[in-house]
Design a protein around this motif. Structure first.
Motif, PDB file in Angstrom:
ATOM      1  N   LEU A  21     -24.238 -39.911  14.770  1.00 31.68           N
ATOM      2  CA  LEU A  21     -25.735 -39.917  15.229  1.00 31.68           C
ATOM      3  C   LEU A  21     -26.251 -38.519  14.567  1.00 31.68           C
ATOM      4  O   LEU A  21     -25.874 -37.668  14.642  1.00 31.68           O
ATOM      5  N   VAL A  22     -27.538 -38.907  13.834  1.00 30.45           N
ATOM      6  CA  VAL A  22     -27.972 -37.979  13.339  1.00 30.45           C
ATOM      7  C   VAL A  22     -28.922 -36.976  14.001  1.00 30.45           C
ATOM      8  O   VAL A  22     -29.537 -37.413  14.930  1.00 30.45           O
ATOM      9  N   LYS A  23     -28.625 -35.605  13.768  1.00 27.75           N
ATOM     10  CA  LYS A  23     -29.383 -34.734  14.651  1.00 27.75           C
ATOM     11  C   LYS A  23     -30.407 -33.920  13.576  1.00 27.75           C
ATOM     12  O   LYS A  23     -29.814 -33.494  12.414  1.00 27.75           O
ATOM     13  N   ARG A  24     -31.529 -33.727  13.587  1.00 28.60           N
ATOM     14  CA  ARG A  24     -32.640 -33.235  12.887  1.00 28.60           C
ATOM     15  C   ARG A  24     -32.842 -31.863  13.278  1.00 28.60           C
ATOM     16  O   ARG A  24     -33.163 -31.586  14.507  1.00 28.60           O
ATOM     17  N   TYR A  25     -32.906 -30.874  12.317  1.00 28.99           N
ATOM     18  CA  TYR A  25     -32.989 -29.538  12.517  1.00 28.99           C
ATOM     19  C   TYR A  25     -34.037 -28.951  11.542  1.00 28.99           C
ATOM     20  O   TYR A  25     -34.307 -29.298  10.453  1.00 28.99           O
ATOM     21  N   TRP A  26     -34.998 -28.286  12.221  1.00 30.52           N
ATOM     22  CA  TRP A  26     -35.816 -27.251  11.257  1.00 30.52           C
ATOM     23  C   TRP A  26     -35.367 -25.945  11.132  1.00 30.52           C
ATOM     24  O   TRP A  26     -35.246 -25.326  12.217  1.00 30.52           O
ATOM     25  N   ALA A  27     -35.143 -25.240  10.130  1.00 32.17           N
ATOM     26  CA  ALA A  27     -34.624 -24.257  10.013  1.00 32.17           C
ATOM     27  C   ALA A  27     -35.536 -23.200   9.145  1.00 32.17           C
ATOM     28  O   ALA A  27     -36.066 -23.680   7.856  1.00 32.17           O
ATOM     29  N   GLN A  28     -36.093 -21.998   9.939  1.00 32.35           N
ATOM     30  CA  GLN A  28     -36.896 -21.203   8.766  1.00 32.35           C
ATOM     31  C   GLN A  28     -35.917 -20.157   8.223  1.00 32.35           C
ATOM     32  O   GLN A  28     -35.025 -19.612   8.991  1.00 32.35           O
ATOM     33  N   VAL A  29     -35.821 -20.171   7.110  1.00 38.05           N
ATOM     34  CA  VAL A  29     -34.644 -19.395   6.286  1.00 38.05           C
ATOM     35  C   VAL A  29     -35.419 -18.251   5.576  1.00 38.05           C
ATOM     36  O   VAL A  29     -36.797 -18.140   5.110  1.00 38.05           O
ATOM     37  N   GLU A  30     -34.591 -16.974   5.234  1.00 37.83           N
ATOM     38  CA  GLU A  30     -34.985 -15.936   4.582  1.00 37.83           C
ATOM     39  C   GLU A  30     -35.124 -16.266   3.206  1.00 37.83           C
ATOM     40  O   GLU A  30     -33.967 -16.606   2.561  1.00 37.83           O
ATOM     41  N   THR A  61     -30.426 -18.257   8.154  1.00 41.35           N
ATOM     42  CA  THR A  61     -31.490 -18.833   9.224  1.00 41.35           C
ATOM     43  C   THR A  61     -32.041 -17.747   9.958  1.00 41.35           C
ATOM     44  O   THR A  61     -31.490 -16.900  10.548  1.00 41.35           O
ATOM     45  N   LEU A  62     -33.316 -17.762  10.095  1.00 42.35           N
ATOM     46  CA  LEU A  62     -33.947 -16.706  10.855  1.00 42.35           C
ATOM     47  C   LEU A  62     -34.415 -17.552  12.352  1.00 42.35           C
ATOM     48  O   LEU A  62     -34.487 -16.733  13.266  1.00 42.35           O
ATOM     49  N   ARG A  63     -34.789 -18.709  12.259  1.00 37.97           N
ATOM     50  CA  ARG A  63     -35.101 -19.620  13.575  1.00 37.97           C
ATOM     51  C   ARG A  63     -34.636 -20.944  13.271  1.00 37.97           C
ATOM     52  O   ARG A  63     -34.686 -21.490  12.172  1.00 37.97           O
ATOM     53  N   LEU A  64     -33.974 -21.630  14.377  1.00 39.56           N
ATOM     54  CA  LEU A  64     -33.288 -22.927  14.265  1.00 39.56           C
ATOM     55  C   LEU A  64     -33.952 -23.589  15.320  1.00 39.56           C
ATOM     56  O   LEU A  64     -33.666 -23.146  16.603  1.00 39.56           O
ATOM     57  N   VAL A  65     -34.502 -24.936  15.080  1.00 37.59           N
ATOM     58  CA  VAL A  65     -34.901 -25.398  16.176  1.00 37.59           C
ATOM     59  C   VAL A  65     -34.519 -26.959  16.022  1.00 37.59           C
ATOM     60  O   VAL A  65     -34.757 -27.965  14.831  1.00 37.59           O
ATOM     61  N   ARG A  66     -33.819 -27.586  16.852  1.00 38.45           N
ATOM     62  CA  ARG A  66     -33.451 -29.191  16.826  1.00 38.45           C
ATOM     63  C   ARG A  66     -34.700 -29.855  17.264  1.00 38.45           C
ATOM     64  O   ARG A  66     -34.929 -29.626  18.589  1.00 38.45           O
ATOM     65  N   VAL A  67     -35.201 -30.602  16.407  1.00 38.72           N
ATOM     66  CA  VAL A  67     -36.333 -31.400  16.519  1.00 38.72           C
ATOM     67  C   VAL A  67     -35.996 -33.005  16.900  1.00 38.72           C
ATOM     68  O   VAL A  67     -36.845 -33.879  17.386  1.00 38.72           O
ATOM     69  N   GLY A  68     -34.793 -33.575  16.605  1.00 37.83           N
ATOM     70  CA  GLY A  68     -34.509 -34.895  16.925  1.00 37.83           C
ATOM     71  C   GLY A  68     -32.969 -35.034  16.917  1.00 37.83           C
ATOM     72  O   GLY A  68     -32.116 -34.313  16.605  1.00 37.83           O
ATOM     73  N   VAL A  69     -32.679 -36.006  17.988  1.00 43.14           N
ATOM     74  CA  VAL A  69     -31.699 -36.444  18.047  1.00 43.14           C
ATOM     75  C   VAL A  69     -31.693 -38.092  17.942  1.00 43.14           C
ATOM     76  O   VAL A  69     -32.472 -38.696  18.776  1.00 43.14           O
ATOM     77  N   GLY A  70     -31.088 -38.638  16.884  1.00 45.75           N
ATOM     78  CA  GLY A  70     -31.200 -40.244  16.727  1.00 45.75           C
ATOM     79  C   GLY A  70     -32.639 -40.539  16.546  1.00 45.75           C
ATOM     80  O   GLY A  70     -33.256 -39.595  15.775  1.00 45.75           O
ATOM     81  N   ALA A  71     -33.394 -41.355  17.227  1.00 39.75           N
ATOM     82  CA  ALA A  71     -34.537 -41.673  17.217  1.00 39.75           C
ATOM     83  C   ALA A  71     -35.544 -40.583  17.899  1.00 39.75           C
ATOM     84  O   ALA A  71     -36.678 -41.032  17.809  1.00 39.75           O
ATOM     85  N   LEU A  72     -35.159 -40.080  18.814  1.00 42.39           N
ATOM     86  CA  LEU A  72     -35.717 -39.081  19.773  1.00 42.39           C
ATOM     87  C   LEU A  72     -36.215 -38.012  19.161  1.00 42.39           C
ATOM     88  O   LEU A  72     -35.403 -37.446  18.242  1.00 42.39           O
ATOM     89  N   ASP A  73     -37.490 -37.634  19.395  1.00 40.76           N
ATOM     90  CA  ASP A  73     -38.026 -36.495  18.803  1.00 40.76           C
ATOM     91  C   ASP A  73     -38.683 -35.644  19.787  1.00 40.76           C
ATOM     92  O   ASP A  73     -39.641 -36.228  20.536  1.00 40.76           O
TER      93      ASP A  73
END
Length: 189
Positions: A67-76, A153-165
């Motif tokens: 199951l795909v988990k989507r993350y947005w990572a703000q990186v240095e 990574t400076l900030r990490l946000v999980r934005v999605g799990v499967g088709a959920l956002d």
């Protein structure tokens, strides 16, 4: 069966037991008998699913289900295309090699809520946002992956799990929403 979505705030530990210095899931979740399907470390924020169904919990959390988990990572720093390709191929973290994943640049998100406290800003060091879509979810995996290719990574946000956002669910940090037991998204229920 109960399935609950939580936008886990930064600094919250992924357990219901009280903690001396940090918020816990009990500070946000009022539905009894649910447990996290997977985890987010206290320094990470975003979509966390909780359920009282053990089979569903395994379906969401266990890598064998992919199951795909989507993350947005703000990186240095400023990654190049080659750095994203290295992430996508899989990264040797010493104790294991990550599975191939999807890695892409994302524009600085204007839909993202402010973090409290904000990340430390250093004018001389640029940052960039990348999206990683993974099917694993080992301890601090995304942070370890970005650091391994030279961009902590400076900030990490999980934005999605499967088709959920988290955005389409309309969840602000600390908000929860009960999801239908038989949802049309991705066969989780």
């Amino acid at each position: 069966m109960t399935l609950l979505a939580l936008n886990k705030p930064y600094g919250t530990i992924c357990q219901f037991s009280p903690h001396d210095t940090r918020a816990s899931l009990a500070d946000w979740v009022r539905v009894p008998g649910v447990y996290p399907a997977g985890r987010l470390d206290s320094d990470s924020e975003g979509l966390l699913l909780l359920t009282d169904d053990g089979a569903l919990q395994a379906r969401i959390a266990e890598p064998r289900h992919k199951l795909v988990k989507r993350y947005w990572a703000q990186v240095e720093g400023t990654p190049r295309d080659a750095d994203l390709k290295a992430l996508a191929r899989g990264v040797d973290l010493g104790d294991y090699v990550t599975r191939p994943c999807r890695a892409a640049f994302v524009a600085p998100p204007d839909t993202l809520w402010p973090r409290n406290p904000p990340i430390r800003h250093r004018a001389a060091i640029p940052t960039a946002w990348i999206e990683l879509s993974i099917t694993e979810g080992k301890n601090r995996q995304v942070r370890r992956m970005t650091a391994a290719v030279g961009f902590p990574t400076l900030r990490l946000v999980r934005v999605g799990v499967g088709a959920l956002d988290v955005f389409s669910l309309g969840l602000e940090p600390g908000d929860t929403r009960e999801l239908p037991a038989r949802a049309p998204w991705d066969g989780l229920a």
